[in-house]
Design a protein around this motif. Sequence first.
Motif, PDB file in Angstrom:
ATOM      1  N   GLY A   1      -9.886  -0.718   5.703  1.00 55.58           N
ATOM      2  CA  GLY A   1     -10.266  -2.063   6.122  1.00 55.58           C
ATOM      3  C   GLY A   1      -9.168  -3.025   5.692  1.00 55.58           C
ATOM      4  N   LEU A   2      -9.469  -4.312   5.648  1.00 60.58           N
ATOM      5  CA  LEU A   2      -8.490  -5.298   5.186  1.00 60.58           C
ATOM      6  C   LEU A   2      -8.237  -5.081   3.698  1.00 60.58           C
ATOM      7  CD1 LEU A   2      -6.784  -7.853   5.732  1.00 60.58           C
ATOM      8  CD2 LEU A   2      -8.784  -9.199   5.046  1.00 60.58           C
ATOM      9  N   VAL A   3      -6.990  -4.762   3.357  1.00 56.28           N
ATOM     10  CA  VAL A   3      -6.600  -4.487   1.973  1.00 56.28           C
ATOM     11  C   VAL A   3      -5.738  -5.641   1.470  1.00 56.28           C
ATOM     12  CG1 VAL A   3      -5.378  -2.902   0.437  1.00 56.28           C
ATOM     13  CG2 VAL A   3      -6.665  -2.003   2.388  1.00 56.28           C
TER      14      VAL A   3
ATOM     15  N   ASN B   1       1.734  -8.406   1.048  1.00 55.57           N
ATOM     16  CA  ASN B   1       1.981  -9.225   2.234  1.00 55.57           C
ATOM     17  C   ASN B   1       0.735  -9.961   2.698  1.00 55.57           C
ATOM     18  OD1 ASN B   1       4.720  -8.707   2.463  1.00 55.57           O
ATOM     19  ND2 ASN B   1       4.436  -6.922   3.777  1.00 55.57           N
ATOM     20  N   VAL B   2      -0.429  -9.315   2.581  1.00 55.28           N
ATOM     21  CA  VAL B   2      -1.675  -9.985   2.975  1.00 55.28           C
ATOM     22  C   VAL B   2      -1.966 -11.148   2.034  1.00 55.28           C
ATOM     23  CG1 VAL B   2      -4.186  -9.702   3.190  1.00 55.28           C
ATOM     24  CG2 VAL B   2      -2.639  -7.962   4.124  1.00 55.28           C
ATOM     25  N   LEU B   3      -1.779 -10.922   0.744  1.00 54.18           N
ATOM     26  CA  LEU B   3      -2.019 -11.989  -0.241  1.00 54.18           C
ATOM     27  C   LEU B   3      -1.091 -13.178  -0.021  1.00 54.18           C
ATOM     28  CD1 LEU B   3      -2.504  -9.830  -3.461  1.00 54.18           C
ATOM     29  CD2 LEU B   3      -4.234 -11.308  -2.410  1.00 54.18           C
TER      30      LEU B   3
ATOM     31  N   ILE C   1       0.828  -1.199   0.000  1.00 50.00           N
ATOM     32  CA  ILE C   1       0.000   0.000   0.000  1.00 50.00           C
ATOM     33  C   ILE C   1       0.864   1.252   0.000  1.00 50.00           C
ATOM     34  CG2 ILE C   1      -1.891   1.217   1.148  1.00 50.00           C
ATOM     35  CD1 ILE C   1      -2.665  -1.376   2.505  1.00 50.00           C
ATOM     36  N   GLY C   2       1.969   1.234   0.740  1.00 51.89           N
ATOM     37  CA  GLY C   2       2.845   2.407   0.802  1.00 51.89           C
ATOM     38  C   GLY C   2       3.392   2.796  -0.557  1.00 51.89           C
TER      39      GLY C   2
END
Length: 255
Positions: A190-192, A196-198, A21-22
Amino acid sequence: MSGGARLKGRVAVITGAAQGIGAEYARALAAEGAAVVVADIQDAEPVARAINEAGGKALAVACDVTDSESVGRMVADTLQHFGKLDILVNNAALFGKLSRKPFDQIESDEWDRMMAVNVRGAFECVKAAVPAMRRQQYGKIVNIASGTVFKGQTMLLHYVTSKGAIVAMSRSLARELGNDGIRVNTLAPGLVMSENVLNNPEWAGAASQNTVNTRAIKRDSVPEDMCGTLIYLCAPDSDFVTGQVLVVDGGAVMH
């Protein structure tokens, strides 16, 4: 770079901007005409290079937000390279690689590390950036919190607590810095589905789908979804807005 020019002539620092996101924040602000400092403890050079090659202005700076000397050097490098500092986006935080666990299984050291990066890191960056903003009697600080603050979230107590602190910090800073022409607001995603999340199995399948099910707009969130709100909070459009939290989560939280 294609885009508008709502931030033409502005200089923005984005922490935690080497990826995810950054990095999207850095590209979005650059596309609106800002010169951007891509700051991260990881190698931010590829993101800065891509922005420069696309016709924008970017500088990569190594920065550990928990180290006041490192943060001071980041601000000094910004001022030396671009001559001023108008916008600070406190994005650096621990989240994407976290393991979800009951609160009584969170070790004290892990708790302290979370607070050092997510809370004290933002404090260190604001403290270092404000003198330059005060000199020009203008600045925009955008702190990144989380929609979880407003609904509670199991298995992530240290993270949610750290983001609650960011909301409180932003409100208090807005009061303290208003007379200096510095606006302080909070963007709460919210949860994006960032890189890293993926790549984190903790958020695969039902975990992320359960979050989608709580939204009025029922789809996954991607980093680009945050950028319009971020640009608004950094641009002159929001010059009379301070101390506010904008939740960008597809309507899971309404407050």
